[in-house]
Design an enzyme around this catalytic site. Sequence first.
Site, PDB file in Angstrom:
ATOM      1  N   ASP A  38       0.053   3.337  10.517  1.00 16.55           N
ATOM      2  CA  ASP A  38       0.816   2.731  11.617  1.00 16.55           C
ATOM      3  C   ASP A  38      -0.147   1.985  12.526  1.00 16.55           C
ATOM      4  O   ASP A  38      -0.229   2.224  13.728  1.00 16.55           O
ATOM      5  CB  ASP A  38       1.556   3.821  12.388  1.00 16.55           C
ATOM      6  N   ASN A  62      -1.836   1.637  18.821  1.00 20.01           N
ATOM      7  CA  ASN A  62      -2.604   2.775  18.324  1.00 20.01           C
ATOM      8  C   ASN A  62      -4.100   2.479  18.239  1.00 20.01           C
ATOM      9  O   ASN A  62      -4.842   3.186  17.553  1.00 20.01           O
ATOM     10  CB  ASN A  62      -2.085   3.218  16.952  1.00 20.01           C
ATOM     11  N   ASP A 122      -3.718   8.429  17.012  1.00 22.78           N
ATOM     12  CA  ASP A 122      -2.406   8.745  16.463  1.00 22.78           C
ATOM     13  C   ASP A 122      -2.307   8.464  14.963  1.00 22.78           C
ATOM     14  O   ASP A 122      -1.727   7.468  14.533  1.00 22.78           O
ATOM     15  CB  ASP A 122      -1.306   7.977  17.213  1.00 22.78           C
TER      16      ASP A 122
END
Length: 328
Positions: A203, A208, A220
């Site tokens: 992701d 992030n 994360d």
Amino acid sequence: MSQAQHPYDRLSPDCVIDAVESAGYLCDARLLALNSYENRVYQVGIEDGQPLVAKFYRPGRWDDAQILEEHAFSLELQDAEISVVAPLVDASGNSLHRHDGFRFALFPRRGGYPPELDNMDSLLVLGRTLGRIHAVGASARFRHRPTLSIDGMLTHNRDYLLEHFIPRDLQPAYDSLTRDLLAAVTQLYGEVKERDLIRVHGDCHVGNILWRDDCAHFVDLDDCCMAPAVQDLWMCLSGERHERELQLAELIEGYSEFCDFAPRQLRWIEALRTLRLVNYAAWLARRWTDPAFPRSFTWFNTERYWANHILELREQLSALQEEPLRLL
């Protein structure tokens, strides 16, 4: 609504503080909710120490083995002196804790701001860091984390949305369009071989990545999975085609200093973007019984939203027919 629908109803400030103190820290009662929806994340003040970040995992999403594999990957990257924010490990070797029915992990607080992806120097540094992450990621495989798949990201999601959310008058258009998207994505992403799959962040958007002191710090890894390397690269590209190709060249220049990149993976970018578009809409839909979602995403699940979503998917179907980006 029932507690089973809203597992975070019991996660009060007192519960958060008690959880952190159960892990051996003394809190000073300063608590700040951070921007997170899938999990609940708080900055917690610590007596005579730096604040910590406490992440409470959404019940029912990952099992213990999957969470611990996420932690192990983060710690492996940290041991390789790569800039990731890994969970803290206690004296007994534990990174995953439990309190009052919740599972949580503690992380050091790390400051920073999103990287400027139109800055070529930033892209070079970002590429180097991703190359190092993938060099480690390619050295072993996940046993418990998922593999990015068409079924998981598109097929099951379109069926769920058609059954529960797409307005009746838009269902024929959505059904026909997503069938065409499924065929196009299957043709492209069907080229992916087992050897193409490595452990990736999963992701890797700017939210992030924390940029500080000319360094990219990745946070994360909640969506880390087995996927082709390009899954962590394509979200760093934006703008018109020629702009994306210039960004890609800089990104891959840095990446290639630490890890080989197969240019054939560029063919899969629009397929991966399609999977993300459908999955994002389905993620919001599946979480709609969590009160935090209607409160924060007020524009979702309206007639206008679904009409615009279908328009976006039509544009994406056209993008799937275009020539892939080139490495300059």
